[in-house]
Design an enzyme around this catalytic site. Structure first.
Site, short mmCIF file in Angstrom:
data_model
loop_
_atom_site.label_atom_id
_atom_site.label_comp_id
_atom_site.label_asym_id
_atom_site.label_seq_id
_atom_site.Cartn_x
_atom_site.Cartn_y
_atom_site.Cartn_z
N HIS A 374 15.96 35.63 6.09
CA HIS A 374 14.96 36.25 6.97
C HIS A 374 13.64 35.52 7.01
O HIS A 374 12.67 36.06 7.57
CB HIS A 374 14.69 37.69 6.54
CG HIS A 374 15.85 38.61 6.69
ND1 HIS A 374 16.05 39.40 7.81
CD2 HIS A 374 16.89 38.87 5.88
CE1 HIS A 374 17.15 40.11 7.66
NE2 HIS A 374 17.69 39.81 6.49
N LYS A 567 1.97 45.82 12.82
CA LYS A 567 2.96 45.18 11.95
C LYS A 567 2.26 44.92 10.63
O LYS A 567 1.04 45.10 10.54
CB LYS A 567 3.49 43.89 12.56
CG LYS A 567 2.40 42.90 13.03
CD LYS A 567 2.99 41.68 13.72
CE LYS A 567 3.27 41.90 15.20
NZ LYS A 567 4.49 41.25 15.67
N ARG A 568 3.00 44.49 9.60
CA ARG A 568 2.35 44.14 8.35
C ARG A 568 1.24 43.12 8.60
O ARG A 568 1.36 42.26 9.47
CB ARG A 568 3.38 43.58 7.36
CG ARG A 568 4.32 44.64 6.81
CD ARG A 568 3.54 45.66 5.98
NE ARG A 568 3.05 45.07 4.77
CZ ARG A 568 3.48 45.36 3.55
NH1 ARG A 568 4.44 46.27 3.38
NH2 ARG A 568 2.96 44.78 2.49
N LYS A 573 1.13 36.13 10.83
CA LYS A 573 1.26 36.98 12.02
C LYS A 573 -0.02 36.96 12.87
O LYS A 573 -0.04 37.42 13.99
CB LYS A 573 1.61 38.41 11.61
CG LYS A 573 3.00 38.54 10.95
CD LYS A 573 3.28 39.97 10.52
CE LYS A 573 4.52 40.12 9.65
NZ LYS A 573 5.78 40.08 10.43
N THR A 678 10.99 42.21 15.40
CA THR A 678 11.83 43.22 16.05
C THR A 678 10.97 44.20 16.84
O THR A 678 11.45 44.83 17.77
CB THR A 678 12.68 43.99 15.01
OG1 THR A 678 11.86 44.30 13.89
CG2 THR A 678 13.86 43.15 14.56
N LYS A 682 11.16 46.39 20.61
CA LYS A 682 10.87 47.82 20.80
C LYS A 682 9.85 48.03 21.91
O LYS A 682 9.98 48.94 22.73
CB LYS A 682 10.33 48.43 19.49
CG LYS A 682 11.37 48.47 18.37
CD LYS A 682 10.77 48.75 17.00
CE LYS A 682 11.76 48.35 15.92
NZ LYS A 682 11.16 48.27 14.58
#
Ligand code: GPU
Length: 833
Positions: A374, A567-568, A573, A678, A682
């Site tokens: 991952h 998100k985290r 990110k 992911t 969504k």
């Protein structure tokens, strides 16, 4: 010994079998019965919490029957089963999901209304099952939903943490972590005090030779901790198939206390032993994409893996089949490297306990396991010090050395003139201290290795696992692009949109075959349909605006563009890129005349996400977002033109409110760093557009929905390495607009400049590893394109509809079918009603 009822008495059992409630009236009866008896409360003393408990128990009764039947059928048929080993299962709430999956939410809604409750309030009482950090854990939960919905005989195995991911509070703009004790009342788990496994740690290995001259290894001594099974039913959607998630809880072996010690007067140490044992399953490690090499974490991994394998092997042995049929009966998927010790444990069982020869055992092992990677981030790749492994699991370390020896021998044969390749691919890293490389062990011990999006699967083949592609050939490596369950992420989270879609695509079948969404595409040209589409989005924004008002006190205008990044929190990110962009927007607005400002489009920038408690930079990012919010949100010159919101404690149930309400969401990782993502799927499935980099699944989303329906920006993965190089060796200039943002922060506009100096230094002085400056201009320009596009509402809504229509590929059902075919070789088993 299993007791079974003799034939003459079976009639009485059959006659009295329950069937679960049908319809509203029976549901109400069940609720009242549970309130009065199970909960022992008077019916006129029933608050929302008791109503939640009773409703859950009613649905639980309903689920158990299907669950028992599914398990009986699977046992009877004895076909191949899938075991999904994951240290994280981020399940969220269970009640709403159970109601929808068994198709009785309407009954419950009407019944609860008659009893004086609103179903949303009752659903809202449930505590999230938050046994995960982020995407990896949520993926496991989506997979369980798809496995059950597609009727695959499958079990999940995990740990029953007493404390899930911490609750996040924001105090004075800073993240504060609060423990999440979630087990006070959990009707969704069944303790199986009769299903226990003794797990050994530490001790010594003695070697001997038996009468046939065969080497025998005996692992002796050390300490024993007991694993107790807790089972959670996993209902499929519109099918009686109800699978099992088995979570292990740790406790001192031999019951509550060591009575020998107890009787010897060592009361304190007896209690201490008990607590030490219970510590193993006490807490979820709160890191995302980071491994910190703590001993307790390795203990957790072995405890969980050993208990699960004991269980799987026990089930296999009931069928009295020969060992060579093991992998015809069992497929085990490793969710990242966390369960890699399962490979070693199965080899140990076959070798030391069952007495198989090494090579036969090893064939069985490798044909049983599949490994999913991952991440390519080096700090997330697990390595364990050899010394620690030796101390905790002495026999396993020997087996790892043997696995490595045989592996390196085959490599040497294939590459006789290449000394360096042996060093590079060795499972043991010859560093100081020596380390066991878990990803390499997982590759060597599995028959398939997969990445989670096309770009990611290509990257692992050309970078971190390149040598292994040379050794094994390319066929061992494959791609299975991630997916999400449309049941939770559309039907449950966005019921109105789900109904509108159902009314146009021929009912709810699309929830089980998401490609049917393509029937929506022609409605993009239908003005009335677009109006309905827009009204639903607007209503979802109103709902989120209410949540924001209630939790932060800030009023946001639902007509503004909702721009979301949840998100985290992680540097890769790039929430820092987002907040720097917001500051740039603020400065631009401040520099305008009131007339110019009037022409601007109102925006709400919404952030949410947890930082690992020890991740200092991530916490600084949260602090900056909140500090910018407190200035911008109170600036009378700005008003509705810009609001900056940080939603505290982002989790699955918050995601169910936020996702349907976004106009635009941000998936802006440095190219090549986000394996898949992911939440991107969504958001698009809920009619939001995306601004994103060419990274992870964004690339395949673009391919499916079309380039004109997504806002891509930034450098490409193939250029990242060179760019980083120029940062380190050239004198690299910072983007001039970004420099203005930095100077504003340093002026103290958003509070004490020193509080944010590390974020700035990371870009200016420390090589800008995540390419914030390189991508800044492109990011800002692309946001301008977003503004322009949003002004044309009709066109925007068309893009939204067309995108949803083309998202069929991203169902986790498609994803699970690919695993079943390419990796597990398993087939569905329908449980008839
Ligand atoms: N992921 Br490794 C996590 O959430 N936690 C981890 O420790 C690791 C990976 C994520 C990836 O970051 C994300 O890109 C991916 O979509 C997700 O796993 C599921 O594959």
């Amino acid at each position: 010994v299993e007791a079974s009822i003799p034939e003459p008495q079976r009639e009485a059992w059959k006659k009295n079998q329950t069937s679960g409630f049908r319809g509203k009236t029976e549901f109400e009866k069940e609720v009242v019965r549970h309130v009065e008896t199970t909960l022992a409360r008077s019916v006129f003393n029933c608050d929302e919490n008791a109503a939640y408990a009773a409703t859950s128990l009613a649905f639980r009764d309903r689920l158990i029957l299907d669950w028992n039947r599914t398990q009986q059928r699977q046992t009877y048929r004895d076909s191949k089963r899938v075991y999904y080993l994951s240290l994280e299962f981020l399940m969220g709430r269970a009640l709403d999901n159970a109601m929808l999956n068994v198709g009785q939410k309407d009954d419950a809604k009407a019944g609860l209304a008659e009893l004086g409750f609103r179903i949303e309030d009752i659903i809202g009482q449930e505590h999230d099952a938050a046994l995960g950090n982020g995407g990896l854990g949520r993926l496991a939960a989506c997979f369980l939903d798809s496995l059950a919905s597609l009727d695959f005989p499958a079990w999940g195995y995990g740990l029953r943490y007493r404390y899930g991911i911490f609750k996040q509070e924001i105090i004075d703009g800073y993240q504060v972590e609060v423990p999440d004790y979630w087990l006070d009342f959990n009707p969704w788990e069944f303790p199986r005090h009769d299903v226990t496994v003794d797990i050994q740690f530490f001790g010594n290995v003695s070697k001997s030779v038996d009468s046939n001259g065969k080497a025998i290894a005996k692992w002796e001594g050390g300490e024993i901790v007991q694993a107790v099974a807790f089972d959670v039913p996993i209902p499929g959607y519109a099918t009686p198939t109800t699978n099992n998630l088995r979570l292990w809880s740790s406790k001192a072996s031999g019951g509550e206390f060591d009575f020998q010690k107890f009787n010897n007067g060592e009361y304190e140490s007896s209690v201490a032993d008990q607590q030490r044992a219970e510590t193993i399953s006490a807490v979820l490690y709160p890191n995302d994409n980071l491994e910190r090499g703590k001993e307790l974490r390795l203990k957790q991994q072995y405890f969980w893996v050993a208990a699960s394998l004991y269980d799987i092997v026990r089930r296999f042995k009931k069928s009295h089949r020969p060992w060579i049929e093991f992998s015809d009966q069992v497929a085990i998927q490793l969710n990242d490297t966390h369960p890699t010790l399962a490979i070693v444990e199965l080899q140990r069982i076959l070798l030391d306990i069952e007495g198989l020869e090494w090579s036969l055992a090893w064939d069985i092992v490798t044909s049983t396991f599949g490994y999913t990677n991952h991440t390519v981030l080096p700090e997330a790749l697990e390595k364990w010090p050899v010394g620690l492994m030796q101390h905790l699991l002495p026999r396993h370390l020997q087996i790892i050395y043997d696995i490595n020896l045989f592996f390196l021998q085959t490599v040497e044969k294939a590459f006789p003139n290449d000394r360096d390749i042996l060093r590079r691919v060795s499972i043991i890293e010859e560093s100081q201290p020596k380390m066991v490389r878990m990803a390499f062990l997982a590759i060597v011990g599995s028959h398939k290795v997969n990445g989670v999006a096309e770009l990611h699967s290509d990257l692992i083949k050309t970078t971190i696992f390149k040598d292994f592609v040379e050794i094994y050939g390319p066929d061992k490596f494959t791609n299975v692009t991630n997916g999400i369950t449309p049941r939770r992420w559309l039907h449950q989270a966005n019921p109105r949109l789900s109904e509108l879609i159902a009314s146009k695509v021929g009912g709810h079948d699309f929830l089980k075959d998401l490609t049917l969404l393509n029937r929506l595409e022609r409605y993009a040209e239908d003005k009335d349909f677009r109006k309905e589409w827009y009204e639903i989005k607007y209503a979802n924004k109103v709902r989120l605006a209410k949540h924001i008002k209630a939790t932060t006190g800030v009023t946001v205008n639902p007509a503004a563009l909702f721009d979301v990044q949840v998100k985290r929190i992680h540097e890769y990110k790039r929430q820092q890129l987002n907040i720097f962009g917001v500051i740039h927007r603020y400065l631009t607005l401040k520099g305008m005349t009131p007339e110019e400002r009037k022409k601007m489009l109102p925006r709400v920038s919404i952030f949410g996400g947890k930082a690992a408690p020890g991740y200092w930079m991530a916490k600084q990012i949260i602090h900056l977002i909140n500090s910018v919010g407190s200035i911008v949100n109170n600036d009378p010159e700005i008003g509705d033109l810009l609001k900056v919101i940080f939603i505290a404690d982002y989790n699955v149930s918050k995601a169910e409110i936020i996702t349907p309400a976004s106009d635009l969401s941000e998936h802006i990782s440095t190219a090549g760093t986000e394996a898949s993502g992911t939440s991107n799927m969504k958001f698009v499935l809920n009619g939001g557009l995306i601004i994103g980099t060419c990274d992870g699944a964004n690339i395949e989303i673009t391919r499916e929905i079309g380039e004109s329906n997504i806002f891509l920006f930034g450098n490409l993965a193939e250029d990242v390495e060179d760019l980083r190089h120029t940062h380190n060796y050239g004198d690299h200039a910072i983007d001039s607009d970004l420099e203005k943002v930095f100077l504003e922060i340093e002026k103290g506009t958003f509070g004490t400049p020193n509080d944010f100096s590390a974020m700035i230094a990371a870009v200016r002085q420390h090589g800008d590893y995540y390419l914030v400056s390189d991508d800044f201009h492109s990011y800002i320009e692309t946001h301008h394109l977003v503004d322009e596009a949003y002004r044309n509402q009709e066109e925007w809504i068309k893009k939204s509809i067309i995108s949803v229509a083309r998202m069929g590929f991203f169902s986790s059902d498609r994803c699970i079918n690919e695993y079943a075919e390419q990796i597990w070789n398993v087939e569905p088993l329908v449980v008839h009603d």
